[in-house]
Design a protein around this motif. Sequence first.
Motif, PDB file in Angstrom:
ATOM      1  N   CYS A  39       0.802  -1.228   0.000  1.00 33.87           N
ATOM      2  CA  CYS A  39       0.000   0.000   0.000  1.00 33.87           C
ATOM      3  C   CYS A  39       0.832   1.276   0.000  1.00 33.87           C
ATOM      4  N   LEU A  40       2.138   1.199   0.293  1.00 35.76           N
ATOM      5  CA  LEU A  40       3.011   2.375   0.245  1.00 35.76           C
ATOM      6  C   LEU A  40       4.262   2.044  -0.550  1.00 35.76           C
ATOM      7  N   SER A  41       4.900   3.071  -1.090  1.00 28.06           N
ATOM      8  CA  SER A  41       6.055   2.810  -1.946  1.00 28.06           C
ATOM      9  C   SER A  41       7.399   3.027  -1.262  1.00 28.06           C
ATOM     10  N   GLN A  72      -2.878   5.511   7.136  1.00 22.42           N
ATOM     11  CA  GLN A  72      -3.841   4.808   6.288  1.00 22.42           C
ATOM     12  C   GLN A  72      -3.337   3.402   5.970  1.00 22.42           C
ATOM     13  N   CYS A  73      -2.060   3.289   5.673  1.00 21.88           N
ATOM     14  CA  CYS A  73      -1.472   1.986   5.363  1.00 21.88           C
ATOM     15  C   CYS A  73      -1.526   1.068   6.580  1.00 21.88           C
ATOM     16  N   LEU A  74      -1.204   1.592   7.763  1.00 22.95           N
ATOM     17  CA  LEU A  74      -1.270   0.778   8.979  1.00 22.95           C
ATOM     18  C   LEU A  74      -2.691   0.304   9.236  1.00 22.95           C
ATOM     19  N   GLY A  75      -3.664   1.159   8.949  1.00 22.36           N
ATOM     20  CA  GLY A  75      -5.053   0.761   9.104  1.00 22.36           C
ATOM     21  C   GLY A  75      -5.428  -0.363   8.155  1.00 22.36           C
ATOM     22  N   SER A 177     -11.706   5.885  -3.136  1.00 22.77           N
ATOM     23  CA  SER A 177     -10.835   6.603  -2.191  1.00 22.77           C
ATOM     24  C   SER A 177      -9.671   5.737  -1.729  1.00 22.77           C
ATOM     25  N   LYS A 178      -9.419   4.639  -2.433  1.00 24.53           N
ATOM     26  CA  LYS A 178      -8.312   3.753  -2.088  1.00 24.53           C
ATOM     27  C   LYS A 178      -7.101   4.059  -2.957  1.00 24.53           C
ATOM     28  N   ARG A 179      -5.963   3.639  -2.445  1.00 28.49           N
ATOM     29  CA  ARG A 179      -4.695   3.867  -3.120  1.00 28.49           C
ATOM     30  C   ARG A 179      -4.492   2.816  -4.206  1.00 28.49           C
TER      31      ARG A 179
END
Length: 245
Positions: A39-41, A72-75, A177-179
């Motif tokens: 979810c994150l780069s 947000q990623c941790l969630g 609203s998602k990545r």
Amino acid sequence: MNKDRRILFHLEKDVLPVEELQTCISEFFAMIQSASEDCLSDVKWFAEIQQGSVALATYPSSDTETDEEIDQCLGIIRSDFKLIQGGKNPSTFTKKTMQHYEAMTRLFKGENGLSGNPTIDISYPGSHEREPIAMVDYSVPVKTKTIDRSFGTTYGEVKTLYASAKPFFALYDEASSKRVKVYYDDALLDTVRSCYRSNYVRVTGDISFNEDGTKHDIVAQDIQVVERPETISLADLFGIWGDAE
């Protein structure tokens, strides 16, 4: 590094076979790294061995991701662990992440498995869920996660740019609203640079979908900076023009 943001792995046991414990710890760190990449780069993880049984705390830090994006990623990671514990497919974890999860929890299963009741706890500012999540007592989903593909268009705001390996940028999809990861080639590089972190864009290309119908990633064929429209048609919102060959 903010210690208010952390992922804590805990075992209620302080005497374990060395080789198995080494494997467990290695798979845990690999799993967390892989889960964050889903979810994150660009996130670095710092580890801390805490006193009391076996407790490993990891803290995320990034030079490019905002605190809100990390939260947000941790969630998302917490939500996926809860889905797994409930015998359901995770929404974001890739096959690679799940392989590390299964390799780690396999050590605690069977007649000769490790003891210790492993749990994982994910906390960050704004989170109201503090209960640890059991990692072994879960049912394997009967149906494997599948991703369908289609050619179409999506709208959203450009966020993090990731330029190494296969380049992509993160797009906050207007529909969910998602990545979503948007992969692009060198021909689109100038356009990507012009819209990085400041613009609303329309991306057309080959879209892959999660099982719940949300977009997983896009292989872009065209990227255009556009003004944010007041309304978006359903066809553009879901980006489905027909099955890709």
